[in-house]
Design a protein around this motif. Sequence first.
Motif, PDB file in Angstrom:
ATOM      1  N   CYS A  93     -30.505 -49.016   9.765  1.00  0.00           N
ATOM      2  CA  CYS A  93     -29.593 -48.101  10.455  1.00  0.00           C
ATOM      3  C   CYS A  93     -28.987 -47.126   9.447  1.00  0.00           C
ATOM      4  O   CYS A  93     -28.385 -47.558   8.463  1.00  0.00           O
ATOM      5  N   HIS A  94     -29.099 -45.836   9.698  1.00  0.00           N
ATOM      6  CA  HIS A  94     -28.417 -44.913   8.792  1.00  0.00           C
ATOM      7  C   HIS A  94     -26.967 -44.732   9.211  1.00  0.00           C
ATOM      8  O   HIS A  94     -26.645 -44.711  10.394  1.00  0.00           O
ATOM      9  N   MET A  95     -26.094 -44.621   8.221  1.00  0.00           N
ATOM     10  CA  MET A  95     -24.652 -44.540   8.474  1.00  0.00           C
ATOM     11  C   MET A  95     -24.117 -43.120   8.367  1.00  0.00           C
ATOM     12  O   MET A  95     -22.961 -42.860   8.695  1.00  0.00           O
TER      13      MET A  95
ATOM     14  N   GLN B 269     -24.215 -40.747  19.466  1.00  0.00           N
ATOM     15  CA  GLN B 269     -25.638 -40.896  19.820  1.00  0.00           C
ATOM     16  C   GLN B 269     -26.493 -41.166  18.588  1.00  0.00           C
ATOM     17  O   GLN B 269     -27.540 -41.795  18.688  1.00  0.00           O
ATOM     18  N   ASP B 270     -26.091 -40.630  17.447  1.00  0.00           N
ATOM     19  CA  ASP B 270     -26.969 -40.651  16.262  1.00  0.00           C
ATOM     20  C   ASP B 270     -26.149 -40.983  15.030  1.00  0.00           C
ATOM     21  O   ASP B 270     -25.651 -40.085  14.387  1.00  0.00           O
ATOM     22  N   MET B 271     -26.095 -42.229  14.636  1.00  0.00           N
ATOM     23  CA  MET B 271     -26.458 -43.414  15.345  1.00  0.00           C
ATOM     24  C   MET B 271     -25.412 -44.513  15.123  1.00  0.00           C
ATOM     25  O   MET B 271     -25.720 -45.662  14.918  1.00  0.00           O
TER      26      MET B 271
ATOM     27  N   ASP C 219     -27.539 -41.005   3.727  1.00  0.00           N
ATOM     28  CA  ASP C 219     -28.335 -39.781   3.530  1.00  0.00           C
ATOM     29  C   ASP C 219     -29.677 -39.720   4.257  1.00  0.00           C
ATOM     30  O   ASP C 219     -30.659 -39.216   3.724  1.00  0.00           O
ATOM     31  N   GLU C 220     -29.698 -40.179   5.501  1.00  0.00           N
ATOM     32  CA  GLU C 220     -30.908 -39.954   6.310  1.00  0.00           C
ATOM     33  C   GLU C 220     -30.948 -38.507   6.769  1.00  0.00           C
ATOM     34  O   GLU C 220     -31.991 -37.874   6.798  1.00  0.00           O
ATOM     35  N   GLU C 221     -29.786 -37.993   7.143  1.00  0.00           N
ATOM     36  CA  GLU C 221     -29.729 -36.646   7.722  1.00  0.00           C
ATOM     37  C   GLU C 221     -29.848 -35.556   6.661  1.00  0.00           C
ATOM     38  O   GLU C 221     -30.175 -34.415   6.975  1.00  0.00           O
ATOM     39  N   GLY C 222     -29.553 -35.894   5.435  1.00  0.00           N
ATOM     40  CA  GLY C 222     -29.582 -34.917   4.355  1.00  0.00           C
ATOM     41  C   GLY C 222     -28.901 -35.530   3.161  1.00  0.00           C
ATOM     42  O   GLY C 222     -28.456 -36.678   3.225  1.00  0.00           O
TER      43      GLY C 222
ATOM     44  N   PRO D 261     -33.298 -48.351  14.992  1.00  0.00           N
ATOM     45  CA  PRO D 261     -32.764 -47.814  16.252  1.00  0.00           C
ATOM     46  C   PRO D 261     -32.533 -46.300  16.230  1.00  0.00           C
ATOM     47  O   PRO D 261     -31.893 -45.783  17.136  1.00  0.00           O
ATOM     48  N   ASP D 262     -33.065 -45.614  15.223  1.00  0.00           N
ATOM     49  CA  ASP D 262     -32.837 -44.166  15.120  1.00  0.00           C
ATOM     50  C   ASP D 262     -33.769 -43.360  16.023  1.00  0.00           C
ATOM     51  O   ASP D 262     -33.684 -42.141  16.067  1.00  0.00           O
ATOM     52  N   SER D 263     -34.699 -44.013  16.704  1.00  0.00           N
ATOM     53  CA  SER D 263     -35.561 -43.274  17.634  1.00  0.00           C
ATOM     54  C   SER D 263     -35.884 -44.196  18.799  1.00  0.00           C
ATOM     55  O   SER D 263     -35.467 -45.343  18.834  1.00  0.00           O
TER      56      SER D 263
HETATM   57 ZN   LIG Z   1     -30.468 -40.351  13.245  1.00  0.00          ZN
END
Ligand SMILES: [Zn+2]
Length: 462
Positions: free
Chosen positions: A89-91, A121-123, A155-158, A183-185
């Motif tokens: 899970c990315h935070m 929603q994310d996430m 840092d999943e989003e950037g 669970p990110d998709s």
């Molecule tokens: Zn995400």
Amino acid sequence: MAQESLPAASAADRAEALAIFKELVEINTTDTPQGNVTAATGAMQKRFLDAGFPPEDVHLMGPDARKQNLVVRFRAEGAADKKPVLFLCHMDVVEALRSDWSTDPFQFIEKDGYFYGRGTQDMKDSDAALVATFLRLHREGYKPKRDLILALTADEEGGKFNGAEWLVREHRELVDAAYVINPDSGGVELDHGRPVIAEVEATEKVYSDFEITATNRGGHSSLPRPDNAIYELTAALDKLAAYTFPFELNGVTRTYFAHLSERETGQTAPDMRDILATPPDPAAAARLSAEPSFNAKFRTTCVATRLIAGHANNALPQTAQAIVNCRILPGHSPEEIRQDLIRVFGDAKLTVKYVSDSDVVTDTAPERKAIVPPPPDPGVFDPLTRLSEAIWPGIPVTPYMENGASDSIYFAQAGIPCYGYSAIALERDDVRAHGRDERLPIDSYWKSLDFWYAFAKALGGE
Ligand SMILES: [Zn+2]
């Protein structure tokens, strides 16, 4: 299928899951001076330690003080009979500006049947639900037969410190698993409140950018010559526009089209069956290719997305440059696709360079390829389908290949299969991830909580 009913979370379990969700949304984890992932992972570390998880099973670690990842191991009792399951899970969240939103994005607000806030929603919805699930299972004295691992990452989003990538590279022993649940998709699609399909991401394409450059000595525009950087570049792009990468299916896309063919109508249904034949019917593939969402499932795609050229209205251009964005099928490397582009352009005067995620331009591209996915694992899909049927009866559970990329890619490249499923039901037209006024139906949160509890137990062994 006989309908099974799941044990719903108690009021106390729900209150805890809600408190965690609120706490996480209200900690700014954007990749900005205001954001701090460690504030969130540290708060979760405290919850696990307070709950009595042994300190040696709760690791807060990372390459940067503000970007610490939390890895929690729910240990099997006795000798584990299988490799662990990792929940990834990315935070971090995407930046949100107060001025763009109707409410403060970093305030958790309950309104009109929704939870509002950045990350609902994310996430952070799934982050919170999984933290709550681990705590509840621990509190109830659950004894898994294999280790369950939860990784909460940065840092999943950037940002420069992608936690998933770092953990696989630096601490493989802590995150090694039979497979990853991310669970990110994936998730349940609602159409006016009615669930229609549950999608599970079982593989994904690799994202790559290439920089195509034509250079020329230039000159005065009153004296044009046949050699011209803009014409050379556009001629190359015309060749790309006319080119299609080869048709190719893998274990996941085969299953996807087999499922879809049962629900399609008209010519599409037999066409989907015909591409699954050996050999696939090229006419059927050509007809399906007209639909971009099908085409993208069975080919690598590369498309020009940006152009920059010339320096003055009255000068011959000295450079012309395009960015070509590629979405690469598993089993192929960015370098292989770079070589394909060079061949398609067929012009030795052009350079084709790779642009990394952090905008570093290099002469060659990475050789690493995402593993071609095996057919979806029944050990994951059987319980997932059973629980989906219990919560959202009557809808198909379909594996699919995502055209984008998530943190799963780092595990897939390390040979660990990944499944993307959020257990979150969202209206088709209410996807607000990364957008303004991000929100989650309250009911979707409670259902996901029931799902994770039962799913974790099913994977961990009852
Ligand atoms: Zn995400």
